[in-house]
Design a protein around this motif. Structure first.
Motif, PDB file in Angstrom:
ATOM      1  N   ALA A  15       0.662  -1.251  -0.237  1.00 33.65           N
ATOM      2  CA  ALA A  15      -0.127   0.096   0.049  1.00 33.65           C
ATOM      3  C   ALA A  15       1.240   1.434   0.396  1.00 33.65           C
ATOM      4  CB  ALA A  15      -0.422   0.116   1.605  1.00 33.65           C
ATOM      5  N   SER A  16       0.804   2.159  -0.726  1.00 26.78           N
ATOM      6  CA  SER A  16       1.443   2.709  -1.586  1.00 26.78           C
ATOM      7  C   SER A  16       1.226   4.280  -1.122  1.00 26.78           C
ATOM      8  CB  SER A  16       2.386   3.045  -2.544  1.00 26.78           C
ATOM      9  OG  SER A  16       3.238   3.654  -2.911  1.00 26.78           O
ATOM     10  N   LEU A  21      -4.498   9.115   2.058  1.00 26.17           N
ATOM     11  CA  LEU A  21      -5.494   9.082   2.730  1.00 26.17           C
ATOM     12  C   LEU A  21      -7.300   9.286   3.204  1.00 26.17           C
ATOM     13  CD1 LEU A  21      -5.211   5.223   2.662  1.00 26.17           C
ATOM     14  CD2 LEU A  21      -5.994   5.931   0.326  1.00 26.17           C
ATOM     15  N   ASP A  22      -8.123   9.702   2.986  1.00 22.65           N
ATOM     16  CA  ASP A  22      -9.068  10.251   3.412  1.00 22.65           C
ATOM     17  C   ASP A  22     -10.550   9.613   3.482  1.00 22.65           C
ATOM     18  OD1 ASP A  22     -11.313  11.777   4.360  1.00 22.65           O
ATOM     19  OD2 ASP A  22     -11.594  12.766   2.589  1.00 22.65           O
ATOM     20  N   HIS A  23      -9.608   8.406   4.916  1.00 20.50           N
ATOM     21  CA  HIS A  23     -10.533   7.496   5.430  1.00 20.50           C
ATOM     22  C   HIS A  23     -12.044   7.998   5.702  1.00 20.50           C
ATOM     23  CE1 HIS A  23      -7.942   4.891   5.570  1.00 20.50           C
ATOM     24  NE2 HIS A  23      -7.155   5.501   6.616  1.00 20.50           N
ATOM     25  N   HIS A 115       9.471  -1.064  -0.795  1.00 18.62           N
ATOM     26  CA  HIS A 115       9.375   0.200  -1.018  1.00 18.62           C
ATOM     27  C   HIS A 115       9.528   1.322   0.160  1.00 18.62           C
ATOM     28  CE1 HIS A 115       6.985  -0.590  -4.912  1.00 18.62           C
ATOM     29  NE2 HIS A 115       7.468  -1.932  -4.837  1.00 18.62           N
ATOM     30  N   ARG A 116       9.545   0.730   1.165  1.00 21.74           N
ATOM     31  CA  ARG A 116       9.628   2.721   2.118  1.00 21.74           C
ATOM     32  C   ARG A 116      11.464   2.373   1.497  1.00 21.74           C
ATOM     33  NH1 ARG A 116       7.956  -0.409   6.760  1.00 21.74           N
ATOM     34  NH2 ARG A 116      10.237  -0.692   7.603  1.00 21.74           N
ATOM     35  N   GLY A 117      12.111   2.335   0.575  1.00 22.36           N
ATOM     36  CA  GLY A 117      13.321   2.969   0.531  1.00 22.36           C
ATOM     37  C   GLY A 117      14.742   1.883   1.717  1.00 22.36           C
ATOM     38  N   PRO A 159      -3.198   5.260  -3.815  1.00 21.30           N
ATOM     39  CA  PRO A 159      -4.581   5.685  -3.823  1.00 21.30           C
ATOM     40  C   PRO A 159      -5.078   6.390  -5.849  1.00 21.30           C
ATOM     41  CG  PRO A 159      -3.204   6.774  -2.344  1.00 21.30           C
ATOM     42  CD  PRO A 159      -2.346   5.374  -2.683  1.00 21.30           C
ATOM     43  N   LYS A 160      -6.143   6.743  -5.843  1.00 18.99           N
ATOM     44  CA  LYS A 160      -6.952   7.597  -6.464  1.00 18.99           C
ATOM     45  C   LYS A 160      -6.289   9.081  -6.171  1.00 18.99           C
ATOM     46  CE  LYS A 160      -9.321   3.818  -8.941  1.00 18.99           C
ATOM     47  NZ  LYS A 160     -10.261   3.903  -9.214  1.00 18.99           N
ATOM     48  N   GLU A 161      -6.316   9.729  -7.149  1.00 17.31           N
ATOM     49  CA  GLU A 161      -5.977  11.189  -6.778  1.00 17.31           C
ATOM     50  C   GLU A 161      -7.359  11.962  -6.166  1.00 17.31           C
ATOM     51  OE1 GLU A 161      -2.941  12.636  -6.789  1.00 17.31           O
ATOM     52  OE2 GLU A 161      -2.062  10.773  -7.205  1.00 17.31           O
TER      53      GLU A 161
END
Length: 161
Positions: A15-16, A21-23, A115-117, A159-161
């Motif tokens: 989950a990137s 996110l707008d919960h 993915h967290r680098g 997430p979608k923009e």
């Protein structure tokens, strides 16, 4: 990636961008609802109505029982299994009590670490770095795998923009 056990497969989800996110808007203000939506997105592509499944998820909290039951209902409804025969059972277990879940934790940790680098961080755990590098020799951790890939299947959610 190939393997000798045709029934054993790995499906992971990264989950990137979840911090954006707008919960309140999409999950009734409930992070846990999003969490179980991600379980659905992870499991749905590998569920076949021709098989039977016994799914165990790591215990998240004391309120997870209802969410896990709802997850089963949604997964079953999606394949028109209204008698709930395909997903024979779904439940929670402490991963410390299950070797297969400990293996899943290890496999889940590698793409997350990548993915967290943290692979390029000189302060990171060298054992984790070695494991990720070995996994990279057999799998592409940068991209989603094909939807139906059977042995190693990685879904990178954004997430979608």
């Amino acid at each position: 990636m190939t393997g000798k056990n045709k029934d054993l497969l790995y499906r992971g989800l990264v989950a990137s961008g979840k911090q954006s996110l707008d919960h309140d808007k999409y999950n009734d203000g409930d992070y846990d609802l999003w969490y179980y939506k991600m379980y659905y997105r992870m499991l749905d592509p590998v569920i076949s109505p021709n098989n039977k499944y016994h799914i165990m998820v790591d215990i998240k909290d004391t309120r997870g029982g209802k969410r896990v039951a709802k997850l089963r209902e949604v997964l079953c409804n999606n394949i028109y299994d209204f008698k709930k025969e395909v997903i024979d059972q779904i439940g929670q277990i402490n991963s410390k009590e299950s070797e297969i879940l400990q293996l899943a934790d290890l496999m889940n940790g590698a793409p997350a670490f990548y993915h967290r680098g943290l692979v390029d961080d000189s302060n990171s755990n060298q054992g984790k770095i070695s494991f990720v590098r070995a996994l990279q020799e057999n799998a592409d951790l940068d991209h989603n795998t094909k939807y139906g890939e059977r042995k190693f299947n990685l879904f990178i959610w954004e997430p979608k923009e």
